[in-house]
Enzyme design. Structure first.
Site, PDB file in Angstrom:
ATOM      1  N   TYR A  99       8.526   3.980  41.148  1.00 17.55           N
ATOM      2  CA  TYR A  99       8.691   3.122  42.306  1.00 17.55           C
ATOM      3  C   TYR A  99       8.771   4.050  43.543  1.00 17.55           C
ATOM      4  CZ  TYR A  99      13.763   3.921  42.918  1.00 17.55           C
ATOM      5  OH  TYR A  99      15.007   4.526  42.960  1.00 17.55           O
ATOM      6  N   ARG A 139       4.801  11.092  47.311  1.00 21.52           N
ATOM      7  CA  ARG A 139       5.737  11.295  46.307  1.00 21.52           C
ATOM      8  C   ARG A 139       5.107  10.434  45.139  1.00 21.52           C
ATOM      9  NH1 ARG A 139      12.000  10.334  47.684  1.00 21.52           N
ATOM     10  NH2 ARG A 139      11.212   8.023  47.827  1.00 21.52           N
ATOM     11  N   ARG A 143       4.285  -3.395  21.726  1.00 20.08           N
ATOM     12  CA  ARG A 143       5.576  -2.347  21.867  1.00 20.08           C
ATOM     13  C   ARG A 143       5.160  -1.359  20.866  1.00 20.08           C
ATOM     14  NH1 ARG A 143      10.500  -0.829  20.290  1.00 20.08           N
ATOM     15  NH2 ARG A 143      11.881  -0.426  22.159  1.00 20.08           N
ATOM     16  N   HIS A 180       6.147   3.156  21.238  1.00 16.94           N
ATOM     17  CA  HIS A 180       6.546   4.077  22.200  1.00 16.94           C
ATOM     18  C   HIS A 180       5.513   5.047  22.927  1.00 16.94           C
ATOM     19  CE1 HIS A 180      10.336   3.089  20.400  1.00 16.94           C
ATOM     20  NE2 HIS A 180      11.140   3.828  21.038  1.00 16.94           N
ATOM     21  N   LYS A 195      10.480   9.827  40.310  1.00 15.69           N
ATOM     22  CA  LYS A 195      11.241   8.409  40.681  1.00 15.69           C
ATOM     23  C   LYS A 195      10.996   7.311  39.719  1.00 15.69           C
ATOM     24  CE  LYS A 195      12.093   6.123  45.107  1.00 15.69           C
ATOM     25  NZ  LYS A 195      13.603   5.971  44.642  1.00 15.69           N
ATOM     26  N   GLU A 247      23.560  14.320  44.134  1.00 11.81           N
ATOM     27  CA  GLU A 247      23.079  13.656  44.952  1.00 11.81           C
ATOM     28  C   GLU A 247      23.908  12.477  44.667  1.00 11.81           C
ATOM     29  OE1 GLU A 247      18.847  12.503  44.570  1.00 11.81           O
ATOM     30  OE2 GLU A 247      19.262  12.568  42.308  1.00 11.81           O
ATOM     31  N   LEU A 283      16.395  13.780  43.380  1.00 12.13           N
ATOM     32  CA  LEU A 283      15.217  13.336  44.100  1.00 12.13           C
ATOM     33  C   LEU A 283      14.854  13.903  45.354  1.00 12.13           C
ATOM     34  CD1 LEU A 283      12.923  11.107  43.548  1.00 12.13           C
ATOM     35  CD2 LEU A 283      14.323   9.997  45.421  1.00 12.13           C
TER      36      LEU A 283
HETATM   37  N1  PMP Z   1      17.975  10.070  45.511  1.00  9.66           N
HETATM   38  C1  PMP Z   1      18.276   9.132  44.884  1.00  9.66           C
HETATM   39  C2  PMP Z   1      18.696   9.165  43.335  1.00  9.66           C
HETATM   40  C3  PMP Z   1      17.375   7.756  45.223  1.00  9.66           C
HETATM   41  O1  PMP Z   1      17.380   6.895  44.609  1.00  9.66           O
HETATM   42  C4  PMP Z   1      17.182   7.979  46.685  1.00  9.66           C
HETATM   43  C5  PMP Z   1      16.402   6.560  47.118  1.00  9.66           C
HETATM   44  N2  PMP Z   1      15.241   6.281  46.800  1.00  9.66           N
HETATM   45  C6  PMP Z   1      17.219   9.000  47.393  1.00  9.66           C
HETATM   46  C7  PMP Z   1      17.829  10.219  46.817  1.00  9.66           C
HETATM   47  C8  PMP Z   1      16.653   9.356  48.823  1.00  9.66           C
HETATM   48  O2  PMP Z   1      15.408   9.185  48.701  1.00  9.66           O
HETATM   49  P1  PMP Z   1      14.578   8.572  50.204  1.00  9.66           P
HETATM   50  O3  PMP Z   1      15.166   9.295  51.454  1.00  9.66           O
HETATM   51  O4  PMP Z   1      13.089   8.939  49.768  1.00  9.66           O
HETATM   52  O5  PMP Z   1      14.819   6.890  50.086  1.00  9.66           O
END
Ligand code: PMP
Length: 286
Positions: A33, A52, A100, A102, A148, A181, A206
């Site tokens: 996403y 991304r 379904r 895997h 993501k 993070e 991320l």
């Molecule tokens: N880390 C995580 C785990 C996130 O879910 C997000 C938000 N999508 C971010 C960092 C920040 O990323 P962005 O600046 O692209 O929103």
């Protein structure tokens, strides 16, 4: 006004929007996403978000649901149909619907869902003016959080722990005591000598789009930047701490667990970065 969602080629009422029970996103979290900010009638940094997305799809060997041009057109159309001037666009691609099993299905067609919602900018302004609290939790995620994916259960549990403690965000902490993070944000500190520190964007975090823009902005401001891990204690005793994400841009952190950061007030560096952020972001009018 009714909300409208885009689901696999159709614009339909949000309240009627649904996907099949054997969609692999639903069954296996086999999907990715993006969430992009809409500010003052423009989508922010759509090119970087879609770059991304392409990378996430590539890493999971998943087909793209459509070419870049038509996809941007769908994003703009969803924002327009929902009359969003300030808010958030959400886009989700899954490997599609299949019995379904895997292993990857042979001929599944990727599913694409896009939604948009308005957000009152006053909430973000309040967080920015007062700052927010953060709690820390053990980082128990897999080692490819650079992709993501919609597999966000550890992030959901971390955010819930924050909310239960009256905090806004949770910082994940690795087994060596370093912050990775936030549950939906990237984490930053400003050291006593004014350096900006954030964890390198390897597989442990991320690579936030907002993070990338803030790095560009910091370079333009002549701020020294160190991409290295920092501990919880270093953050608690830093001059400033802040978080970044497309949904909130920059938000000052004034408390981490039971310790107040600096004097408990948002700092000047984050204010300066936030005031210049839009100059460094790309705008696509809706
Ligand atoms: N880390 C995580 C785990 C996130 O879910 C997000 C938000 N999508 C971010 C960092 C920040 O990323 P962005 O600046 O692209 O929103």
């Amino acid at each position: 006004m009714s909300r409208i969602a885009y689901v696999n080629g159709r614009y339909i009422l949000h309240s009627d929007a649904s996907v099949h029970i054997e969609d692999r996103g639903y069954q296996f979290a086999d999907g990715v996403y993006e969430a992009c900010q809409i500010q003052d009638g423009a989508i922010i940094d759509v090119r970087r978000h879609l770059d991304r997305l392409d990378r996430s799809l590539y890493e999971l060997d998943m087909d793209s649901p459509m070419e870049r041009g038509p996809l941007v057109a769908v994003l703009r159309e969803v924002a327009r149909r929902n009359r969003v001037r300030d808010g958030l666009l959400y886009l989700q691609v899954t490997r599609g619907v299949a019995p379904r099993d895997h292993a990857f299905p042979k001929d599944a067609v990727p599913s694409l869902v896009v939604t948009a919602k308005s957000i009152n900018p006053a909430g973000a302004q309040g967080r920015f003016e007062k700052g927010v609290s953060v709690v820390t939790v053990a980082d128990n995620r897999w080692d490819r959080v650079d992709i993501k994916t919609v597999g966000l259960l550890p992030n959901v549990l971390a955010k819930q722990k924050a909310r239960a403690a009256g905090a806004y965000e949770a910082f994940f902490v690795d087994k060596d005591g370093f912050v990775t993070e936030g549950s939906s944000t990237n984490a930053w500190i400003v050291t006593k000598d004014g350096k900006l520190v954030t964890r390198p964007a390897e597989h442990g975090i991320l690579r936030g789009i907002t993070r990338t823009v803030v790095l560009d902005l910091a370079a333009a401001e002549g701020l020294a930047v160190e991409e290295r891990p920092f501990t919880v204690e270093e953050a608690q005793t830093a001059k400033e701490v802040f978080i970044t994400a497309a949904s909130t841009i920059l938000v000052p952190v004034v408390r981490i667990d039971d310790r107040t950061v600096a004097n408990g007030e948002p700092g000047l560096t984050v204010a300066r970065l936030r005031s210049r952020f839009q100059e460094f972001a790309e705008r696509t009018p809706i």
